[in-house]
Motif scaffolding. Structure first.
Motif, short mmCIF file in Angstrom:
data_model
loop_
_atom_site.label_atom_id
_atom_site.label_comp_id
_atom_site.label_asym_id
_atom_site.label_seq_id
_atom_site.Cartn_x
_atom_site.Cartn_y
_atom_site.Cartn_z
N PHE A 164 0.83 -1.33 -0.14
CA PHE A 164 -0.07 0.15 0.12
C PHE A 164 0.88 1.17 -0.04
CE2 PHE A 164 -2.07 -3.41 2.10
CZ PHE A 164 -3.40 -3.52 1.60
N THR A 187 -2.20 1.67 5.74
CA THR A 187 -2.40 0.17 5.77
C THR A 187 -2.79 -0.39 6.99
OG1 THR A 187 0.02 0.45 4.82
CG2 THR A 187 -0.75 -1.83 5.70
N ASN A 218 -7.24 -1.05 6.65
CA ASN A 218 -7.27 -2.76 6.21
C ASN A 218 -8.09 -3.22 7.67
OD1 ASN A 218 -6.02 -3.45 4.14
ND2 ASN A 218 -4.40 -2.35 4.74
#
Length: 569
Positions: A242, A248, A252
């Motif tokens: 990413f 990230t 996520n």
């Protein structure tokens, strides 16, 4: 020798295949209720550290000292620190009174007179700290550099004529400032050498920007190679990259957990992990920092009581921890976390932003540091911004997990692809660490970082400073405590050509202001000795040598190895 639970679990269990990321309803509630919860007598920590039992994925038992010191704040220092903040607060209210009556000019953003009946855009009271405390020492942050952030940097000198509300550049450059603030752990943030040359070649071939997402027309062959390299480096099936480390985590975690799920978060987790947990809509419970008794208590309660009101089983239980905690310099007790995670059938999310590349004999992070099997961690996260001298982050693990995130992660679907030269920097530096470039430069840097870290920490303790964290952590917090000493330390160090990062409330507890040093493999012994000499000199000037040499390893917590027993399936 009796095997510890970490040993038996790591040797006896295999990674489970999952569909759609982390599969729900796999916490094993019935079995967990029948687990033996008896504990053997507690062991006491000693000043020489404690033995942590881990298991390498080759089957061998690993024993290594786990020394973390958190010396107690001296009572007089704590009282004087509270008094300092109290005095600053009183003067802050006095200055706000003068600003209200326009006796003193106010530079802070505020509402226009014609908007006084609107919903406030600027929260005046919430900006109290910024106006009256932060502004006094604002010159210690956001200093512009005009060179590569290597072991030494060049700074643009600036001055303020209005008490740090605005700054003007003087035109002078402060050269060769020893850099103790950047996360350049392995020294790959450089403008010469193999990485820089490779990035330049890729820039000439691919350009700088991709101008598309990975799912559309921005998926380059270099992106594919990078992700394969990351998976190979970590020893897992698959990985995904990413463009931003913060995103990230924050983008996520909501894809992995949601309503009906429980997230167990360490109290000192990074803001990106906290934000991701909040955005997920999951129930969040916080356990004491690196305290396995606190974590197990929450796991037990989650298994026994289930969700609030309905008492239904949680869809998922996700334990979220970091490899190295960036403000404390401590290392996660990973073998024991894995043992608990297996015992209670929870999932583990490990943020290796600061530990990847900086820990372990092979530079593979905290998993390598303890000699564990990476397959025992369900979600491996890390960033490329530190040890690799690049930008972005990654998620790694089982192939099913990564395929699920490719279509469900907001950071994957909507974010622009990573810049080709950044990708090449990651590939080249990672190959260098692995020795695939045909040299031993990477291995030597990992070893040099470990030596520099131990040396720097030992010298600070010998001088009488209070430092926090693990002996092997390249993040070295040194306690300042009093608010006036935050700015004074940063300024005095810069006068001696040493660049440091100082941190205070609210980023830390109110009485635990500190300087945070980040050690690099690029630092020579001469540089470290010069920096240590300056630190000692400033420490004497500001009376910062608080240590009474009563270091308490691991907050005097008992060693938890041998406590958690294996479960027969």
């Amino acid at each position: 020798m009796t095997e510890s639970p970490a040993t038996k679990l790591a040797n006896g269990e295999l990674c489970q295949h999952v569909k759609n990321g982390l599969k729900p309803a796999s916490n094993g509630f019935a079995k967990s209720l029948h687990c033996s919860l008896e504990r053997p007598p507690k062991h006491h920590c000693h000043s020489d550290g404690e033995e942590v039992h881990a298991t390498s994925h080759h089957g061998g038992l690993v024993r290594r000292p786990f020394v973390e010191s958190f010396e107690e704040t001296p009572m007089l220092v704590a009282v004087l620190t509270y008094m300092g903040y109290g005095i600053l607060t009183i003067f802050g209210y006095l200055r706000d009174f003068l600003r209200h009556w326009k006796i003193e000019r106010c530079h802070i953003a505020r509402e226009k007179e014609e908007q006084k009946d609107f919903v406030p855009l600027y929260q005046d009271f919430e900006n109290f700290y910024t106006r009256n405390l932060y502004m006094r020492i604002r010159d210690n942050w956001n200093r512009p550099i005009c060179s590569v952030p290597g072991a030494k940097v060049d700074l643009l000198e600036r001055a303020s004529r209005d008490y740090n509300w605005t700054f003007e550049y003087t035109g002078r450059v402060v050269r060769d400032v020893i850099n103790l603030g950047s996360y350049n752990y392995l020294g790959f943030a450089e403008n010469t050498g193999l990485c820089a040359d490779a990035a330049a070649e890729v820039t000439a071939a691919y350009g700088v920007g991709v101008a598309s997402t990975r799912q559309e027309i921005g998926n380059l062959d270099r992106h594919e190679e990078m992700e394969k390299q990351v998976a190979k480096f970590l020893g897992v099936e698959s990985a995904m990259a990413f463009g931003m480390g913060f995103a990230t985590n924050s983008m996520n975690i909501p894809a992995l957990a949601g309503k009906g799920c429980l997230i167990l978060s360490d109290e000192l987790n990074h803001a990106s992990l906290v934000l991701g947990a909040r955005l997920s809509g999951s129930t969040i419970r916080v356990f004491k920092h690196n305290n396995m008794q606190s974590l197990e208590k929450l796991l037990r309660e989650a298994i026994v009581h289930g969700q609030p009101r309905t008492h239904r089983p949680w869809k998922k239980i996700l334990i979220v921890v970091e490899g190295i905690y960036s403000m404390e310099g401590s290392i996660v007790r990973l073998p024991e976390v894995i043992a608990l995670k297996k015992r209670y059938r929870a999932y583990l999310y490990l943020d290796e932003a600061h530990s990847i590349g900086a820990l372990g004999r092979r530079g593979r992070g905290v998993v390598d540091y303890f000699g564990l099997d990476p397959c025992d961690v369900d979600v491996l996260m890390g960033t490329f911004t530190k040890s690799f001298g690049a930008a972005g982050g990654y998620i790694a693990g089982k192939r099913e997990l990564i395929e699920y995130l490719r279509s469900h992660s907001h950071s994957a679907v909507y974010a622009t692809s990573m810049s080709p030269p950044v990708v090449e920097q990651i590939i080249t530096s990672m190959k260098c660490i692995m020795g695939e470039d045909g040299t031993t430069i990477g291995c030597e840097r990992v070893q040099q970082l470990a030596e520099n870290t131990v040396y720097f920490r030992r010298r600070l303790r010998e001088m009488g400073f209070i430092t926090y964290g693990n002996n092997d952590s390249p993040v070295v917090p040194m306690m300042l405590y009093m608010p006036a000493k935050i700015g004074a330390f940063g300024r005095e160090m810069l006068k001696r050509n040493i660049g440091v990062v100082v941190v205070g409330f609210p980023a830390t507890p109110i009485i635990e202001s500190r300087a945070r040093f980040c050690i690099s493999a690029g630092h020579s012994k001469e540089m470290l000795d010069r920096a240590l000499s300056a630190i000692s000199e400033v420490g004497d000037l500001l009376h910062l040598k608080y240590s009474r040499h009563r270091i308490r390893p691991c907050l005097a917590r008992p060693s938890d190895d041998g406590v958690y027993e294996d479960i027969d399936d």
